[in-house]
Design a protein around this motif. Structure first.
Motif, mmCIF file in Angstrom:
data_model
loop_
_atom_site.group_PDB
_atom_site.id
_atom_site.type_symbol
_atom_site.label_atom_id
_atom_site.label_comp_id
_atom_site.label_asym_id
_atom_site.label_seq_id
_atom_site.Cartn_x
_atom_site.Cartn_y
_atom_site.Cartn_z
ATOM 1 N N SER A 141 55.417 89.744 -0.046
ATOM 2 C CA SER A 141 54.312 90.043 -0.954
ATOM 3 C C SER A 141 54.261 91.547 -1.239
ATOM 4 N N VAL A 142 54.321 91.889 -2.526
ATOM 5 C CA VAL A 142 54.257 93.300 -2.942
ATOM 6 C C VAL A 142 52.882 93.576 -3.531
ATOM 7 N N PRO A 143 52.122 94.529 -2.946
ATOM 8 C CA PRO A 143 50.780 94.802 -3.471
ATOM 9 C C PRO A 143 50.846 95.423 -4.865
ATOM 10 N N GLY A 144 49.898 95.064 -5.688
ATOM 11 C CA GLY A 144 49.844 95.619 -7.042
ATOM 12 C C GLY A 144 49.375 97.063 -7.058
ATOM 13 N N GLU A 145 48.495 97.426 -6.144
ATOM 14 C CA GLU A 145 47.962 98.796 -6.072
ATOM 15 C C GLU A 145 47.883 99.235 -4.608
ATOM 16 N N ILE A 146 48.157 100.522 -4.348
ATOM 17 C CA ILE A 146 48.021 101.089 -3.003
ATOM 18 C C ILE A 146 47.268 102.409 -3.094
ATOM 19 N N ASN A 147 46.642 102.792 -2.002
ATOM 20 C CA ASN A 147 45.902 104.061 -2.006
ATOM 21 C C ASN A 147 46.862 105.235 -1.774
ATOM 22 N N GLU A 148 46.325 106.423 -1.851
ATOM 23 C CA GLU A 148 47.150 107.618 -1.775
ATOM 24 C C GLU A 148 47.794 107.769 -0.408
#
Length: 384
Positions: A350-357
């Motif tokens: 599973s590849v996340p669509g958004e990640i934090n800095e």
């Protein structure tokens, strides 16, 4: 000479004369051919000897007025050149010896007597109305994916052809009874003969339609047929492991027979609703299990769902690629011998669509620290 020979051999052709040849013409042709093919004139010639015997046989029949008359009548009946199958060819049946046993000698026993005896054995006097098998019935049932895997008993409402309740299968109005068919005398079969009575054929009686009985005052419910629609509830066992679209046969669960005949069969067409999570490959269940990138790289122990049971814990080895299949023994579909297939879990990273800095920075540091080579370099090289 047997009737079989008469039907299969053209004696006029053997002698080379027409069918209306006179006795003198037949005699003259015979003498000529007999002289030409006599064994004394053709020593050591088997063909001439065979021809001599054929000529003598033909003369023996055609020179006798009584034999010639029978020969002409019987060949005329069957168009000449008629050939019977030998015993054992094309299925069971009377042998040639049985068929022509009564045809030997005498002009009285003609072909009409032979065939009349054979085909009238099931005629009106000796025949009885035999049992009739009931009709086959088809039904459909829809079951869940889980029930198809484990088996289930379902209630079905079956509509089939059965004896009319109003007349109890007689076809006659209540208070009256059907009468014996005068045409077939209750046998249900009628025999018809060709011109001259030479050929007899037995078939279902047209007047009573094979029932042997006629109804003068028909039942208003079934219109004299004696049959009605029967509706009954029954429990049907659907075996474990059944596939969508399978047709199950239940012997003897169909329409009722007549006159002691066996009941028909029930055929159940099974529809299986799809499952939102699981699929099937024969007796194996399939499921797709998502894992994180970190779990795939570092390895982990994850929970995998099972059909109708508690989840099982499965170990994901470090460096597991996307699409790898993990097998869980004995958690699939039940087989006919009671054992079960396996559960096949396909790993999907599973590849996340958004990640934090913070996560972005960590991934960048990972990329530099791992020193990974370009995974597409080999692909590009092979594409050149």
């Amino acid at each position: 000479m047997s009737t079989k020979d008469w039907l299969e051999k053209d004696y006029y052709k053997v002698l080379g004369v027409s069918k209306d040849a006179s006795a003198e013409e037949i005699k003259k042709a015979y003498r000529k051919l007999a002289r030409e093919n006599h064994p004394d004139q053709n020593p050591g010639n088997p063909e001439a000897e065979k021809r001599f015997k054929q000529v003598s046989e033909a003369h023996n029949v055609l020179s006798d007025p009584t034999k010639r008359k029978r020969y002409d009548e019987e060949r005329s009946l069957f168009g000449g050149g008629f050939r019977f199958p030998r015993a054992g060819q094309g299925g069971a049946g009377p042998s040639m010896e049985d068929l022509f046993r009564n045809a030997q000698g005498g002009a009285q026993g003609g072909v009409g007597d032979i065939f009349g005896g054979i085909f009238s054995q099931t005629g009106r006097r000796g025949a009885t109305r035999g049992p009739r098998r009931g009709s086959d019935v088809e039904g459909e049932v829809t079951i869940s994916f889980s029930d198809a895997a484990d088996g289930v008993t379902v209630a079905m409402q079956m509509v089939s052809d059965a004896a009319c309740d109003a007349c109890r299968g007689t076809g006659a109005r209540a208070g009256s009874l059907p009468k014996v068919c005068p045409t077939c005398e209750g046998s249900g079969m009628a025999t018809t003969s060709t011109a001259g009575g030479a050929f007899a054929v037995t078939e279902p009686c047209h007047d009573c339609r094979g029932r042997g009985m006629v109804v003068e005052d028909p039942c208003p419910v079934c219109n004299g047929s004696g049959r009605g629609r029967s509706t009954k509830q029954m429990n049907v066992r659907i075996p474990a492991g059944v596939n969508d679209g399978a047709k199950i046969r239940l012997k003897g669960r169909g329409g009722a027979g007549e006159n002691g005949g066996a009941a028909g069969d029930l055929y159940v067409l099974v529809h299986v609703t799809p499952h939102p999570v699981f699929g099937r490959k024969d007796h194996n269940l399939t499921v797709t299990v998502p894992v994180t990138y970190a779990e795939a790289v570092l390895g982990a122990e994850i929970d995998v769902p099972t059909l109708g049971g508690m989840p099982v814990r499965v170990k994901v080895a470090p460096g597991t690629p996307n699409g790898r299949v993990l097998r869980v023994r004995g958690r699939g579909v039940q087989r006919s011998d009671g054992t079960r297939g396996d559960l096949l879990a396909t790993i999907e990273i599973s590849v996340p669509g958004e990640i934090n800095e913070e996560a972005r920075t960590a991934l960048q540091q990972f990329a530099r620290a791992s020193g990974e080579a370009n995974p597409r370099s080999e692909l590009m090289a092979r594409a050149r």
